[in-house]
Design a protein around this motif. Structure first.
Motif, PDB file in Angstrom:
ATOM      1  N   SER A  83       1.077  -1.111  -0.087  1.00 36.53           N
ATOM      2  CA  SER A  83      -0.086   0.020  -0.044  1.00 36.53           C
ATOM      3  C   SER A  83       0.967   1.290   0.048  1.00 36.53           C
ATOM      4  CB  SER A  83      -0.807  -0.118   1.218  1.00 36.53           C
ATOM      5  OG  SER A  83      -1.515   1.017   1.537  1.00 36.53           O
ATOM      6  N   ARG A  84       0.404   2.539  -0.636  1.00 31.89           N
ATOM      7  CA  ARG A  84       1.196   3.489  -0.597  1.00 31.89           C
ATOM      8  C   ARG A  84       1.419   4.104   0.994  1.00 31.89           C
ATOM      9  NH1 ARG A  84       2.324   6.430  -4.470  1.00 31.89           N
ATOM     10  NH2 ARG A  84       1.994   8.477  -3.254  1.00 31.89           N
ATOM     11  N   ARG A  85       0.511   3.573   1.674  1.00 32.44           N
ATOM     12  CA  ARG A  85       0.602   4.165   3.123  1.00 32.44           C
ATOM     13  C   ARG A  85       1.673   3.195   3.820  1.00 32.44           C
ATOM     14  NH1 ARG A  85      -5.429   3.200   5.077  1.00 32.44           N
ATOM     15  NH2 ARG A  85      -5.002   1.533   3.407  1.00 32.44           N
ATOM     16  N   SER A  86       2.119   2.389   3.419  1.00 28.83           N
ATOM     17  CA  SER A  86       3.085   1.654   4.312  1.00 28.83           C
ATOM     18  C   SER A  86       4.743   1.953   3.626  1.00 28.83           C
ATOM     19  CB  SER A  86       3.191   0.203   3.596  1.00 28.83           C
ATOM     20  OG  SER A  86       3.236  -0.158   2.492  1.00 28.83           O
ATOM     21  N   PHE A  87       4.899   3.158   3.101  1.00 35.60           N
ATOM     22  CA  PHE A  87       6.035   3.869   2.817  1.00 35.60           C
ATOM     23  C   PHE A  87       6.738   3.842   4.298  1.00 35.60           C
ATOM     24  CE2 PHE A  87       3.476   7.343   3.942  1.00 35.60           C
ATOM     25  CZ  PHE A  87       4.287   8.216   4.598  1.00 35.60           C
ATOM     26  N   TYR A  88       6.037   3.994   5.456  1.00 37.31           N
ATOM     27  CA  TYR A  88       6.849   4.240   6.724  1.00 37.31           C
ATOM     28  C   TYR A  88       7.258   3.036   7.445  1.00 37.31           C
ATOM     29  CZ  TYR A  88       2.431   2.414   7.951  1.00 37.31           C
ATOM     30  OH  TYR A  88       1.182   1.570   8.315  1.00 37.31           O
ATOM     31  N   ALA A  89       7.529   1.732   6.552  1.00 36.83           N
ATOM     32  CA  ALA A  89       7.978   0.649   7.159  1.00 36.83           C
ATOM     33  C   ALA A  89       9.368   0.964   7.763  1.00 36.83           C
ATOM     34  CB  ALA A  89       8.186  -0.380   6.014  1.00 36.83           C
ATOM     35  N   ILE A  90      10.237   1.647   7.201  1.00 37.01           N
ATOM     36  CA  ILE A  90      11.622   1.931   7.518  1.00 37.01           C
ATOM     37  C   ILE A  90      11.641   2.740   8.968  1.00 37.01           C
ATOM     38  CG2 ILE A  90      11.955   4.162   6.325  1.00 37.01           C
ATOM     39  CD1 ILE A  90      14.826   2.743   5.351  1.00 37.01           C
ATOM     40  N   TRP A  91      10.561   3.606   8.990  1.00 37.12           N
ATOM     41  CA  TRP A  91      10.513   4.152  10.003  1.00 37.12           C
ATOM     42  C   TRP A  91       9.998   3.428  11.358  1.00 37.12           C
ATOM     43  CZ3 TRP A  91       6.729   8.708   8.392  1.00 37.12           C
ATOM     44  CH2 TRP A  91       7.506   9.428   7.539  1.00 37.12           C
ATOM     45  N   VAL A  92       9.189   2.519  11.124  1.00 32.27           N
ATOM     46  CA  VAL A  92       8.589   1.389  12.228  1.00 32.27           C
ATOM     47  C   VAL A  92      10.034   0.679  12.533  1.00 32.27           C
ATOM     48  CG1 VAL A  92       7.233  -0.670  12.768  1.00 32.27           C
ATOM     49  CG2 VAL A  92       6.510   1.542  11.521  1.00 32.27           C
ATOM     50  N   GLU A  93      10.824   0.223  11.658  1.00 34.83           N
ATOM     51  CA  GLU A  93      11.802  -0.632  11.886  1.00 34.83           C
ATOM     52  C   GLU A  93      12.943  -0.127  12.560  1.00 34.83           C
ATOM     53  OE1 GLU A  93      13.837  -4.293  11.891  1.00 34.83           O
ATOM     54  OE2 GLU A  93      11.870  -4.150  11.030  1.00 34.83           O
ATOM     55  N   TYR A  94      13.553   1.190  12.150  1.00 32.72           N
ATOM     56  CA  TYR A  94      14.803   1.813  12.589  1.00 32.72           C
ATOM     57  C   TYR A  94      14.307   3.198  13.462  1.00 32.72           C
ATOM     58  CZ  TYR A  94      17.126  -0.925   9.343  1.00 32.72           C
ATOM     59  OH  TYR A  94      17.550  -2.212   8.723  1.00 32.72           O
ATOM     60  N   GLY A  95      12.968   3.498  13.376  1.00 36.32           N
ATOM     61  CA  GLY A  95      12.843   4.607  14.208  1.00 36.32           C
ATOM     62  C   GLY A  95      12.904   5.970  13.457  1.00 36.32           C
ATOM     63  N   ALA A  96      12.462   7.034  13.975  1.00 34.83           N
ATOM     64  CA  ALA A  96      12.643   8.305  12.947  1.00 34.83           C
ATOM     65  C   ALA A  96      12.564   9.517  13.947  1.00 34.83           C
ATOM     66  CB  ALA A  96      11.601   8.361  11.974  1.00 34.83           C
ATOM     67  N   GLN A 136      11.547  -2.501  15.162  1.00 39.53           N
ATOM     68  CA  GLN A 136      12.185  -3.753  14.679  1.00 39.53           C
ATOM     69  C   GLN A 136      11.536  -4.821  14.714  1.00 39.53           C
ATOM     70  OE1 GLN A 136      15.988  -4.010  16.810  1.00 39.53           O
ATOM     71  NE2 GLN A 136      16.706  -2.563  15.020  1.00 39.53           N
ATOM     72  N   PRO A 137      10.408  -5.021  13.875  1.00 35.74           N
ATOM     73  CA  PRO A 137       9.500  -6.238  13.496  1.00 35.74           C
ATOM     74  C   PRO A 137      10.382  -7.191  12.532  1.00 35.74           C
ATOM     75  CG  PRO A 137       8.410  -4.524  12.154  1.00 35.74           C
ATOM     76  CD  PRO A 137       9.413  -3.663  13.312  1.00 35.74           C
ATOM     77  N   ILE A 138      11.359  -6.629  11.681  1.00 35.14           N
ATOM     78  CA  ILE A 138      12.072  -7.629  10.832  1.00 35.14           C
ATOM     79  C   ILE A 138      13.322  -8.167  11.563  1.00 35.14           C
ATOM     80  CG2 ILE A 138      13.169  -7.743   8.792  1.00 35.14           C
ATOM     81  CD1 ILE A 138      11.278  -5.606   7.447  1.00 35.14           C
ATOM     82  N   HIS A 139      14.005  -7.094  12.195  1.00 32.52           N
ATOM     83  CA  HIS A 139      15.386  -7.630  12.712  1.00 32.52           C
ATOM     84  C   HIS A 139      14.767  -8.499  13.973  1.00 32.52           C
ATOM     85  CE1 HIS A 139      17.229  -4.600  10.090  1.00 32.52           C
ATOM     86  NE2 HIS A 139      18.383  -5.077  10.588  1.00 32.52           N
TER      87      HIS A 139
END
Length: 161
Positions: A83-96, A136-139
């Motif tokens: 989804s275009r709304r999931s662009f924030y995945a990197i923010w969820v993983e690493y913070g922002a 960090q859901p992935i890591h």
């Protein structure tokens, strides 16, 4: 047990069969591990709309040099899996650190939202700065599965020898 015979003509075909068996075992194990890792990442992914969780996918590639798996979130939503709304995945993983920014309507003439139990209309809104903690859901899922992944890969190779 690994047995080396002095007859080279007999050894080469046996090594080729062993290589094929290892590759086949690795394909099966990596595919299974990819599925488990995708499930674990999805379980650890925070949910508000469900778009980010829905964008979590995995892919296995097999070639002459080995078998690889890739698991992640579709950060751009560039295909139907995301989804275009999931662009924030990197923010969820690493913070922002998100600076204040202006939000303007992209289609309508005004924004409409709920605030204090009332519907509010505005031509633009200036957000407050925000700090998002890394989740960090992935890591995190990978770290939890690391020992199993190593063990399953070793067993896939050992069973072919």
């Amino acid at each position: 047990m690994f047995k080396i015979e002095s007859n080279v003509d007999n050894l080469i075909p046996r090594l080729d069969r062993m290589d094929q068996q290892i590759h086949s075992n690795l394909e099966r194990v990596v595919e299974d591990l990819k599925g488990q890792l995708v499930d674990n990442v999805k379980a650890k992914t925070p949910v508000r709309t469900g778009a980010l969780r829905a964008s979590v996918t995995g892919e296995v590639r097999s070639g002459s040099t080995g078998v690889t798996a890739e698991v992640g979130a579709n950060p751009t939503g560039s295909d139907s899996k995301g989804s275009r709304r999931s662009f924030y995945a990197i923010w969820v993983e690493y913070g922002a650190k998100i600076p204040p920014h202006k939000i303007v309507p992209s289609v309508a003439k005004v924004l409409a939202f709920q605030a204090g139990g009332k519907t509010v209309f505005a031509k633009a809104v200036l957000t407050k700065p925000a700090i998002l903690k890394a989740q960090q859901p992935i890591h995190g899922a990978f770290k939890e599965m690391r020992k199993q992944i190593l063990s399953d890969l070793r067993n896939a190779v050992d069973s072919a020898l």
